[in-house]
Design a protein around this motif. Structure first.
Motif, PDB file in Angstrom:
ATOM      1  N   GLY A 127       0.791  -1.227   0.000  1.00  0.00           N
ATOM      2  CA  GLY A 127       0.000   0.000   0.000  1.00  0.00           C
ATOM      3  C   GLY A 127       0.819   1.272   0.000  1.00  0.00           C
ATOM      4  N   GLU A 128       2.167   1.148  -0.077  1.00  0.00           N
ATOM      5  CA  GLU A 128       3.025   2.327  -0.040  1.00  0.00           C
ATOM      6  C   GLU A 128       3.666   2.611  -1.397  1.00  0.00           C
ATOM      7  OE1 GLU A 128       4.545   2.652   4.586  1.00  0.00           O
ATOM      8  OE2 GLU A 128       5.912   1.758   3.101  1.00  0.00           O
ATOM      9  N   THR A 152      -9.194  13.814   1.882  1.00  0.00           N
ATOM     10  CA  THR A 152      -9.211  13.678   0.418  1.00  0.00           C
ATOM     11  C   THR A 152     -10.369  14.459  -0.197  1.00  0.00           C
ATOM     12  OG1 THR A 152      -8.172  11.497   0.574  1.00  0.00           O
ATOM     13  CG2 THR A 152      -9.280  12.015  -1.498  1.00  0.00           C
ATOM     14  N   PRO A 196       2.228   5.980   2.578  1.00  0.00           N
ATOM     15  CA  PRO A 196       1.014   5.309   2.082  1.00  0.00           C
ATOM     16  C   PRO A 196       0.508   6.008   0.810  1.00  0.00           C
ATOM     17  CG  PRO A 196       0.867   5.699   4.450  1.00  0.00           C
ATOM     18  CD  PRO A 196       2.072   6.448   3.963  1.00  0.00           C
ATOM     19  N   MET A 241      -8.357   9.976   6.380  1.00  0.00           N
ATOM     20  CA  MET A 241      -7.912  10.376   5.041  1.00  0.00           C
ATOM     21  C   MET A 241      -9.071  10.577   4.067  1.00  0.00           C
ATOM     22  SD  MET A 241      -4.816  11.081   5.175  1.00  0.00           S
ATOM     23  CE  MET A 241      -4.647  11.463   3.434  1.00  0.00           C
ATOM     24  N   GLU A 242     -10.191   9.942   4.323  1.00  0.00           N
ATOM     25  CA  GLU A 242     -11.353  10.138   3.435  1.00  0.00           C
ATOM     26  C   GLU A 242     -11.843  11.586   3.518  1.00  0.00           C
ATOM     27  OE1 GLU A 242     -15.803   8.247   2.626  1.00  0.00           O
ATOM     28  OE2 GLU A 242     -14.393   7.176   3.920  1.00  0.00           O
ATOM     29  N   ASP A 280      -3.728   2.737  -7.857  1.00  0.00           N
ATOM     30  CA  ASP A 280      -4.048   4.056  -8.440  1.00  0.00           C
ATOM     31  C   ASP A 280      -2.841   4.985  -8.542  1.00  0.00           C
ATOM     32  OD1 ASP A 280      -3.807   4.268  -5.745  1.00  0.00           O
ATOM     33  OD2 ASP A 280      -5.533   5.590  -5.439  1.00  0.00           O
ATOM     34  N   ARG A 281      -1.631   4.457  -8.334  1.00  0.00           N
ATOM     35  CA  ARG A 281      -0.415   5.237  -8.545  1.00  0.00           C
ATOM     36  C   ARG A 281       0.564   4.402  -9.349  1.00  0.00           C
ATOM     37  NH1 ARG A 281      -3.404   8.439  -7.274  1.00  0.00           N
ATOM     38  NH2 ARG A 281      -3.411   9.924  -5.540  1.00  0.00           N
ATOM     39  N   VAL A 321      -1.020  -1.452  -4.493  1.00  0.00           N
ATOM     40  CA  VAL A 321      -1.232  -0.077  -4.963  1.00  0.00           C
ATOM     41  C   VAL A 321      -1.710  -0.130  -6.410  1.00  0.00           C
ATOM     42  CG1 VAL A 321      -0.167   2.151  -5.446  1.00  0.00           C
ATOM     43  CG2 VAL A 321       0.524   0.854  -3.421  1.00  0.00           C
ATOM     44  N   THR A 364      -2.392   6.368  -0.135  1.00  0.00           N
ATOM     45  CA  THR A 364      -3.588   7.165   0.178  1.00  0.00           C
ATOM     46  C   THR A 364      -3.234   8.557   0.689  1.00  0.00           C
ATOM     47  OG1 THR A 364      -3.624   6.137   2.373  1.00  0.00           O
ATOM     48  CG2 THR A 364      -5.053   5.167   0.671  1.00  0.00           C
ATOM     49  N   HIS A 365      -1.975   8.774   1.058  1.00  0.00           N
ATOM     50  CA  HIS A 365      -1.533  10.087   1.537  1.00  0.00           C
ATOM     51  C   HIS A 365      -0.964  10.944   0.412  1.00  0.00           C
ATOM     52  CE1 HIS A 365      -1.230   9.170   6.111  1.00  0.00           C
ATOM     53  NE2 HIS A 365      -2.113   8.381   5.536  1.00  0.00           N
ATOM     54  N   THR A 366      -1.092  10.473  -0.821  1.00  0.00           N
ATOM     55  CA  THR A 366      -0.580  11.218  -1.977  1.00  0.00           C
ATOM     56  C   THR A 366      -1.729  11.739  -2.833  1.00  0.00           C
ATOM     57  OG1 THR A 366      -0.425   9.280  -3.441  1.00  0.00           O
ATOM     58  CG2 THR A 366       1.467   9.731  -2.015  1.00  0.00           C
TER      59      THR A 366
END
Length: 469
Positions: free
Chosen positions: A90-91, A352, A163, A348-349, A140-141, A138, A165-167
């Motif tokens: 996930g990173e 975001t 993570p 994070m939701e 979506d990146r 991962v 999700t933090h990008t």
């Protein structure tokens, strides 16, 4: 065919040759010499493979800023770390291009920010860069994506594992410096004004530190709503800039009482007040609210006085800490909210959602980070000093590009000039003190003169009395 299968198959080939030619068994030397080159090749290939892994895993180096202890600017040191950061599921691994400097980083250096682990630790809550590697799970990146990153700490370095999700993907046309300036300031301002504040047309907002990163972000966001009146505190030298940026009524907090200035223009008070100061200023803010007004407190910058922790400033801030009874809130028809982005790292939701709206506003040209200055990692002390002394207008950025040799040579000269200026200032201060002491002595002499005259007069009066006796 994998490398592990090769020795077994080579051995099978030798065995087959030996089974098909039993007559040649006494001549065992030729068959033995055939696999020898392959075995030698395998033997030499194994160390080669090992030596190829060493540079990847062990000789990978990157520069990082490390808080080595609590105190002054010199406690943040540039160090070289060894070993490539390992990616968890996930990173993503980001090659950092620019980092944002925040007020929380200054407080963390003094041990006043509890979301940063104990030293030694790499600070930094936001950065921008390019994805270099992607971990498992991962989707979506991808490698090559330009991203901005929001994290609890650990981003003031050349590479960072974070993570996915933090990008957030950097929009077309946004520079790495702007991307590093966006996350903390704009998410903070947006969530305070719209999630807590419910900002609407024709309302009034008081923004303290209006020339800072959050202040400029909040002003721009206020301007996205029709007919919002913005009051902003800042030193006089920054008024022209913040006025051009959308502040309706700039107030010089150093020379004027901002409460009186607000009351002159808006006797009823404010609809929304953003308070990063704490202490007695929070009391003032609450009393400035209109009925149905909202106070959002998000910092205690009054605690920060000087390079190192000032216990007097901390104690004073805590002594004047704002507290209120719920009945007072009910009777006053006011609300008080607290905001701390550092404690929302598990939400994070929500973050975001706010970031997606902010990025849309950027694409529409309604918001744009203002960069005050950019500094190399080697200059982090100067960057922190500029922000702590409130000399910035907008965001202070750290650039991960190595400092050119020419600039490195100039740094000692700049330091010498600073030292000379300090010495000159000290001399001036000492001279003022000496002059002050001299003036005091003169004043004391002047005060003593009348007393001497009085004594003389008394002595003259006493002379006839002595003669009569």
């Amino acid at each position: 065919m994998s490398g592990e299968d090769a020795p077994a198959e080579q051995q099978n080939a030798v065995d087959q040759k030996q089974e098909t030619k039993p007559a040649e068994e006494p001549k065992a030397e030729p068959p033995k010499t055939e696999p020898a080159p392959a075995a030698a090749a395998e033997a030499t290939a194994t160390p080669a493979a090992t030596t190829e892994k060493v540079p990847e895993e062990e000789t990978f180096t990157y520069r990082a800023l490390v808080l080595t202890g609590y105190g002054g600017y010199d406690k943040v040191k540039l160090q070289v770390k060894k070993g490539k950061p390992a990616l968890k599921a996930g990173e993503v691994l980001v090659r950092v291009k620019a980092c944002g400097l925040n007020f929380a980083d200054l407080m963390a250096r003094q041990g006043l920010y509890d979301r940063l682990p104990s030293p030694p630790v790499t600070p930094g809550m936001e950065c921008s860069g390019v994805v270099e590697a992607v971990g498992e799970e991962v989707t979506d990146r991808k490698v090559g994506d330009k991203v901005m990153v929001l994290n609890r700490f650990g981003l003031w370095q050349e590479v960072a594992a974070v993570p996915a999700t933090h990008t957030f993907l950097i929009p077309e046309g946004m520079s790495f410096e702007e991307a590093a300036a966006l996350p903390v300031n704009y998410i903070t301002a947006y969530m305070m004004l719209f999630d807590f504040g419910n900002l609407r047309p024709n309302q009034s907002v008081l923004i303290h530190a209006a020339a800072g990163g959050v202040g400029i972000a909040a002003t721009q966001l206020c301007n996205t709503v029709k007919d919002v009146t913005v009051f902003g505190t800042a030193s006089a030298s920054k008024h022209e800039t913040i006025s051009q940026g959308g502040v309706t009524h700039p107030i010089d907090y150093r020379t004027k009482d901002y409460v009186e200035e607000v009351r002159k223009i808006s006797p009823k008070g404010m609809d929304i007040i953003l308070d990063p100061l704490g202490g007695s200023d929070t009391h003032k803010a609450y009393n400035l609210l209109k009925p149905m007004g909202k106070l959002i407190t998000y910092g205690t910058s009054n605690m920060l006085a000087g390079q190192k922790k000032n216990l007097l400033a901390v104690a004073k801030n805590w002594y004047h800490q704002f507290s209120i009874h719920t009945l007072s809130l009910i009777q006053g028809n006011k609300s008080v909210c607290g905001f701390h982005l550092g404690y929302l790292d598990g939400e994070m939701e929500l973050i975001t959602q706010a970031m997606n709206i902010i990025l849309e506003l950027y694409k529409e040209g309604k918001v744009k980070p203002r960069i005050d200055s950019t500094w190399h990692l080697e200059q982090v002390g100067d960057a922190m000093r500029k922000m702590q002394e409130r000399n910035n207008i907008g965001k202070v950025i750290l650039n991960t590009e190595p400092m050119p040799e020419e600039e490195k040579k100039e740094e000692p000269k700049k330091e010498d000039k600073k030292e000379d200026k300090k010495k000159d200032d000290k001399k001036k201060d000492d001279k003022k003190k000496d002059d002050g002491k001299k003036e005091e002595k003169k004043d004391d002499k002047k005060k003593e003169e009348p007393k001497k005259e009085e004594k003389k007069e008394e002595e003259k009066k006493e002379e006839p009395n002595k003669e009569e006796k």
